[in-house]
Design a protein around this motif. Structure first.
Motif, PDB file in Angstrom:
ATOM      1  N   CYS A  58     -33.755  64.576 -49.544  1.00  0.00           N
ATOM      2  CA  CYS A  58     -34.653  65.713 -49.302  1.00  0.00           C
ATOM      3  C   CYS A  58     -36.038  65.160 -48.969  1.00  0.00           C
ATOM      4  N   PRO A  59     -36.212  64.628 -47.764  1.00  0.00           N
ATOM      5  CA  PRO A  59     -37.459  63.916 -47.443  1.00  0.00           C
ATOM      6  C   PRO A  59     -38.653  64.816 -47.170  1.00  0.00           C
ATOM      7  N   ALA A  60     -38.419  66.105 -46.925  1.00  0.00           N
ATOM      8  CA  ALA A  60     -39.519  66.962 -46.478  1.00  0.00           C
ATOM      9  C   ALA A  60     -40.026  67.850 -47.615  1.00  0.00           C
ATOM     10  N   ALA A  61     -41.343  67.954 -47.711  1.00  0.00           N
ATOM     11  CA  ALA A  61     -41.936  68.902 -48.652  1.00  0.00           C
ATOM     12  C   ALA A  61     -41.762  70.310 -48.100  1.00  0.00           C
ATOM     13  N   LEU A  62     -41.526  71.248 -49.010  1.00  0.00           N
ATOM     14  CA  LEU A  62     -41.400  72.641 -48.575  1.00  0.00           C
ATOM     15  C   LEU A  62     -42.683  73.089 -47.891  1.00  0.00           C
ATOM     16  N   PRO A  63     -42.550  73.921 -46.863  1.00  0.00           N
ATOM     17  CA  PRO A  63     -43.762  74.407 -46.191  1.00  0.00           C
ATOM     18  C   PRO A  63     -44.624  75.194 -47.172  1.00  0.00           C
ATOM     19  N   LEU A  64     -45.925  75.016 -47.077  1.00  0.00           N
ATOM     20  CA  LEU A  64     -46.846  75.694 -47.976  1.00  0.00           C
ATOM     21  C   LEU A  64     -47.156  77.067 -47.410  1.00  0.00           C
ATOM     22  N   SER A  65     -46.699  78.087 -48.117  1.00  0.00           N
ATOM     23  CA  SER A  65     -46.910  79.468 -47.686  1.00  0.00           C
ATOM     24  C   SER A  65     -47.592  80.219 -48.819  1.00  0.00           C
ATOM     25  N   ASN A  66     -47.847  81.484 -48.575  1.00  0.00           N
ATOM     26  CA  ASN A  66     -48.433  82.294 -49.638  1.00  0.00           C
ATOM     27  C   ASN A  66     -47.359  82.609 -50.688  1.00  0.00           C
ATOM     28  N   ILE A  67     -47.776  83.222 -51.766  1.00  0.00           N
ATOM     29  CA  ILE A  67     -46.863  83.472 -52.882  1.00  0.00           C
ATOM     30  C   ILE A  67     -45.697  84.352 -52.458  1.00  0.00           C
ATOM     31  N   PRO A 115     -49.759  92.942 -50.316  1.00  0.00           N
ATOM     32  CA  PRO A 115     -51.019  92.454 -49.728  1.00  0.00           C
ATOM     33  C   PRO A 115     -51.756  91.496 -50.653  1.00  0.00           C
ATOM     34  N   GLU A 116     -51.670  91.757 -51.943  1.00  0.00           N
ATOM     35  CA  GLU A 116     -52.341  90.876 -52.903  1.00  0.00           C
ATOM     36  C   GLU A 116     -51.674  89.506 -52.926  1.00  0.00           C
ATOM     37  N   MET A 117     -50.329  89.488 -52.884  1.00  0.00           N
ATOM     38  CA  MET A 117     -49.603  88.218 -52.908  1.00  0.00           C
ATOM     39  C   MET A 117     -49.804  87.419 -51.622  1.00  0.00           C
ATOM     40  N   GLU A 118     -50.098  88.098 -50.530  1.00  0.00           N
ATOM     41  CA  GLU A 118     -50.290  87.408 -49.250  1.00  0.00           C
ATOM     42  C   GLU A 118     -51.746  87.095 -48.980  1.00  0.00           C
ATOM     43  N   GLY A 119     -52.646  87.666 -49.769  1.00  0.00           N
ATOM     44  CA  GLY A 119     -54.067  87.533 -49.499  1.00  0.00           C
ATOM     45  C   GLY A 119     -54.697  86.332 -50.189  1.00  0.00           C
TER      46      GLY A 119
END
Length: 684
Positions: free
Chosen positions: A97-106, A130-134
């Motif tokens: 598993c060489p790749a780090a997971l993409p960093l996204s919002n919660i 909206p709060e979790m994505e903001g």
């Protein structure tokens, strides 16, 4: 000098900095078990973790070293699978598993970690997505899809029927308005949730398991652009009641409530702290005899001991138990908390019917049997649960049971059932008195007994305590198990029926016809006073048969020489008391004559100088008697006999015809034999 004083702290600081840079900060138990899983999975590529999966379920655990080799969780078999460690993913065509997971919002991270149901319910509310994505910094303990599916239909309906109040509040209770990683999830701490600032209760256990309101962290520390996501195995709910308030509102704890009030423990159960209450139900109280229950409820000290035995010193959620674990109660006892599959056990018994009821100051598990500690039991109750039932029956038959169930401070010396394998003695006046001599007039603890201590019995005898390297004995009986200390009495399990002393060594020898010739020899040798006075002796007493096997002329010669007779008899007497229960492979006992006696025991047979003992442990006030069927020879006498034999052999050879006539070879060899025997004679 001033320069040195100034430089020392600087040098120390540099050393500490270097050490920290080499070792890094201390890892939490969760991080350590995750590290072990990484080590076990590294052969499968980078960032691969070994995971133990419970066969037949979807339950998975990062593996510690012990689990790895046992391949079991709660006694059930597991299989090892290899998965991407938290925060990493596979890349087609590459190992591990060489790749780090993409960093996204919660919100998007919820889908990545396997909490799509949480995403779905977040969408149903108007405000939360909206709060979790903001912007911001949040932590969410996200229930897995299986956790949502496990909710009862009634609970789920109440949530989804009012999404902007009930569902929104439930989801907000899973959230904290800052980033919290596992290294901050300390045992017994609380986090302030985003629902009315209600507390979330964290427990971080030594085996690496972390729980949030008793829900287990499945995968932790998934970073997001605006926070961190932890996957948990349950949907958690708020709790506002302390332990005392919890048991006050449950009908099944009616008897428990009364007991807590009578003991004064309600203050503890409503105060600060983190406890585990193993709460006995009404049915648990009904299972014990009414007289036992009434006795305990009417005795404040016994009642407090009983309740303290149901309170563990720390909060323990069921999810943290993956194998047997000894835990200390408030009363100082230890309980083996274990599990068998999904069932939680106490001391191997599946008596917990309802687990993980969270309170503000701990956890409550319903218990269907009462856990009565030894300290709340009578002697009779202690003995009933031990391997001494035959002894207890004898006390019943002798009408002495009141001593075992009363409030006298006593210690019972109870022989094991195996002692009576050849039959149970008949109850008569002598036996009744012997039973009374197995009861000491004080409540003792074996750890405070000392060598030479005397104990008074209800039968009027004084018993002596003997402390040996590997044994603790009272007269001829050695304590076979750790003592059980009850409310008023203590139970000592012993390895044989106790024999109280009946007089001095001379008294005991005189009343036994087997030793009449020995008694006469002792009197002739002038040792009567020695064996009558106070002291501590072990005598290996030859029977009449031992004297009778000697040739008459040798016996007469021995009895006619008081000095030689005294020397031989003193060799039969050790200068300390040695009971048979204290004899191991070999004990060297100094005799009154000065030479050592070698005493050993094998397969319950005692030997002295390799001669078998025909009867052991005839107890006297100044020692102990062992009966033997031979007369022991001191080493000096054995050497003297050997020298006499060698001298005789020399004389025979010197007078042999080979010196004057005979074959040439005999003439040549005879002087050689003479010289050899002379050397042996000199060395002896």
């Amino acid at each position: 000098m001033k320069s040195f004083v100034w430089q020392l702290p600087l040098t120390l600081a540099l050393a500490l900095t270097l050490q920290e840079s080499l070792t890094g900060p201390a890892k939490s138990p969760y991080q350590l078990v995750l590290q072990h899983s990484r080590l076990r999975g590294r052969q499968h590529g980078p960032n691969v973790c070994a995971v133990q999966k419970l066969i037949g379920t979807n339950k998975k655990y990062f593996t510690n070293c012990k689990q790895w080799y046992q391949r079991k969780i709660c006694g059930k078999s597991t299989i090892i699978s290899y998965e991407c460690c938290p925060g990493y993913e596979k890349v087609p065509g590459e190992k591990g598993c060489p790749a780090a997971l993409p960093l996204s919002n919660i919100y998007e991270t919820l889908g990545i970690v396997g909490s799509t149901t949480t995403q779905l319910y977040t969408d149903r509310t108007e405000k939360l997505r909206p709060e979790m994505e903001g912007p911001g910094s949040f932590t969410i303990f996200a229930p897995s899809n299986e956790a949502w599916a496990a909710l009862s239909a009634e609970v789920l309906d109440s949530l989804v029927s009012n999404v902007n109040v009930e569902l929104l509040n439930a989801l907000r209770y899973h959230m904290v308005d800052r980033r919290v990683l596992t290294d901050e999830l300390k045992h017994g701490t609380t986090l302030t949730s985003m629902y009315q600032n209600s507390d979330i209760h964290i427990h971080h256990y030594p085996n690496g398991i972390v729980t949030v309101n008793c829900a287990r962290l499945l995968k932790a520390d998934h970073h997001a652009t605006n926070g961190v996501v932890h996957l948990i195995d349950k949907v958690i709910s708020t709790t506002t009641n302390n332990i005392q308030q919890f048991i006050e509102i449950e009908d099944t704890f009616e008897t428990l409530r009364a007991a807590v009030a009578a003991s004064g423990l309600n203050t503890l159960l409503e105060g600060d702290g983190q406890f585990t209450l193993l709460a006995p139900t009404n049915e648990a109280f009904k299972k014990i005899p009414p007289e036992t229950l009434n006795r305990i409820l009417g005795d404040p000290e016994a009642l407090k001991d009983l309740l303290n035995n149901h309170i563990l010193k720390s909060a323990m959620c069921a999810e943290a138990i993956i194998a047997g674990l000894s835990m200390e109660t408030l009363g100082g006892n230890t309980l083996e908390v274990g599990c068998s599959g999904d069932v939680l056990t106490l001391d191997g018994k599946a008596i917990i019917s309802n687990k993980d009821n969270l309170a503000t100051n701990g956890v409550i598990h319903y218990v269907d049997e009462l856990l009565i500690p030894d300290s709340a039991k009578t002697l009779f109750e202690l003995a009933t649960e031990s391997d001494v039932s035959t002894s207890i029956d004898l006390y019943r038959q002798a009408n002495l049971g009141s001593h075992l169930s009363g409030t006298e401070h006593l210690t019972l010396l109870a022989p094991l059932n195996s002692v009576f394998k050849d039959g149970v003695p008949y109850i008569d006046a002598n036996m009744k008195n012997l039973l009374l001599n197995h009861i000491v007039k004080d409540q003792l603890s074996s750890k405070y007994l000392y060598h030479g201590q005397t104990l008074d019995t209800l039968g009027g005898k004084k018993l002596r305590v003997f402390v040996y390297r590997n044994s603790l004995c009272i007269e001829n009986s050695c304590i076979a198990a750790h003592d059980k200390r009850g409310r008023y009495g203590t139970l000592f399990t012993v390895d044989r029926i106790l024999t109280p002393p009946i007089g001095t060594i001379m008294d005991a020898l005189k009343v036994d016809n087997r030793f009449s010739m020995l008694v006469a020899a002792i009197q002739t040798a002038g040792l009567t006073e020695t064996l009558n006075r106070e002291g501590a002796y072990t005598i290996f007493a030859p029977t009449n048969e031992a004297f009778q096997v000697l040739p008459p002329e040798e016996l007469n010669k021995l009895l006619g020489n008081p000095k030689e007779l005294a020397d031989i008899l003193k060799y039969h007497i050790g200068d300390e008391i040695l009971v048979s229960g204290a004899i191991g492979a070999l004990v060297r006992l100094t005799s009154l004559q000065g030479d050592k006696l070698e005493v050993s025991s094998k397969n319950t047979v005692v030997n002295v100088n390799k001669e078998p003992v025909i009867e052991t442990d005839i107890m006297a006030t100044n020692g102990v008697i062992y009966a033997i069927k031979s007369i022991l020879q001191p080493p000096a006498n054995r050497i003297q006999d050997q020298n006499t034999n060698l001298h005789s052999a020399l004389e025979i050879l010197r007078r042999a015809p080979a010196f004057s006539k005979g074959s040439q070879s005999s003439i040549r060899l005879a002087p050689v034999y003479v010289r050899l025997l002379e050397r042996m004679h000199q060395s002896a």
